[in-house]
Scaffold this active site. Structure first.
Site, short mmCIF file in Angstrom:
data_model
loop_
_atom_site.label_atom_id
_atom_site.label_comp_id
_atom_site.label_asym_id
_atom_site.label_seq_id
_atom_site.Cartn_x
_atom_site.Cartn_y
_atom_site.Cartn_z
N LYS A 13 0.65 -1.16 0.06
CA LYS A 13 0.01 -0.06 -0.03
C LYS A 13 0.78 1.30 0.01
CE LYS A 13 -2.34 0.41 3.61
NZ LYS A 13 -1.80 1.62 4.38
N ARG A 88 -9.55 3.81 8.96
CA ARG A 88 -9.24 2.37 9.12
C ARG A 88 -10.54 1.48 9.66
NH1 ARG A 88 -4.05 0.87 10.95
NH2 ARG A 88 -3.29 2.95 11.09
N ARG A 127 10.35 -10.09 6.57
CA ARG A 127 11.07 -8.64 6.65
C ARG A 127 12.35 -8.49 7.54
NH1 ARG A 127 9.29 -3.06 6.36
NH2 ARG A 127 9.89 -2.67 8.78
N ARG A 160 13.06 -7.31 13.33
CA ARG A 160 12.64 -6.69 14.48
C ARG A 160 11.25 -7.39 15.23
NH1 ARG A 160 10.92 -0.94 12.16
NH2 ARG A 160 9.17 -1.96 11.84
N ARG A 171 -1.33 -7.76 13.94
CA ARG A 171 -1.67 -6.69 12.80
C ARG A 171 -2.41 -6.96 11.86
NH1 ARG A 171 4.55 -5.60 12.83
NH2 ARG A 171 4.20 -5.30 10.40
#
Ligand SMILES: [Zn+2]
Length: 243
Positions: A13, A88, A127, A160, A171
């Site tokens: 996004k 949201r 990631r 992370r 999430r």
């Protein structure tokens, strides 16, 4: 043209928002940036938002909407805007719809970047960032040349804590339980455009422009961080080309 971009984390996004705002000449408003700005300038809403962010919670609707509306009222948004990460929830969308008319604005299109849950999970948990300069890699979509080390500075890559399994699922669950209802909301308003986000960045970009019936303008290279630009072979002449 005022556009809302809807997509889970890992859907691409942010990347599409940057490309799109350049291609359409509209202002990119990312709710995350709004928060950061309000925090760094220590505005009243920023300080309030900080309490929630520090706890790792979502900022309440009223606070978020107030910050976004403040930003939309700035003159640089008159030529169009692209909302990224906001609204949201349906409540936020309704408050937005209720307030835009008095600012002589309206939402024209809502674009949903559709990426399957499993693919998002794969992308997000892949990631890695480098210790030296936080360059971003992805085991799936952007692997380093030498596994475990940064292409640019050779420093070690690490993951992370919020990119690890459970945090990532949490999430994604927030998105699929809550934000996904926005899709129905904008569908009812006949503003929804669904794009298959499980394709290359350029393909997704082209499909969005096509769906919006917008002409493809020259590629904006400015938004690409230097470390993402592939190293070009040395040229024989020193002529600068303007492609
Ligand atoms: Zn690095």
């Amino acid at each position: 043209m005022n556009i809302i971009l809807i997509g889970a984390q890992g859907s691409g996004k942010g990347t599409q928002a940057e490309k799109l705002s350049l291609a359409l000449g509209v202002r990119h408003i990312a709710s995350g940036d709004l928060f950061r700005k309000a925090l760094s300038e220590q505005t009243a809403s920023g300080l309030q938002a900080k309490v929630f962010l520090d706890r790792g919670e979502l900022v309440p609707d009223e606070l978020t909407v107030a910050m976004v509306l403040e930003r939309i009222a700035q003159p640089d948004c008159l030529s169009g805007l692209l909302l990224d990460g906001f609204p949201r929830t349906i409540t936020q969308a309704q408050v937005l719809d209720n307030n835009l008319p008095r600012m002589r604005q309206r939402i024209d299109k809502a674009i949903y970047l559709d990426v399957p849950y499993e693919e998002l999970l794969k992308r997000l948990s892949g990631r890695y960032i480098c210790r030296a300069h936080q360059h971003v890699y992805n085991a799936v979509t952007r692997p380093p040349r030498i596994p475990g080390f940064c292409d640019i500075d050779g420093s070690e890559l690490y993951q992370r804590s919020d990119d690890k399994g459970e945090a990532v699922q949490k999430r994604l669950d927030i998105f699929f339980n809550e934000t996904i209802h926005l899709i129905d909301y904008y569908k009812r308003q006949q503003k929804l455009v669904t794009i298959n986000g499980n394709q290359s960045i350029d393909k997704v970009h082209a499909e969005i422009l096509h769906a919006l019936n917008a002409p493809i303008r020259s590629k904006g290279l400015k938004e690409i961080p230097a470390w993402q630009i592939p190293v070009a072979p040395p040229r024989l002449s020193s002529t600068i080309s303007c492609e």
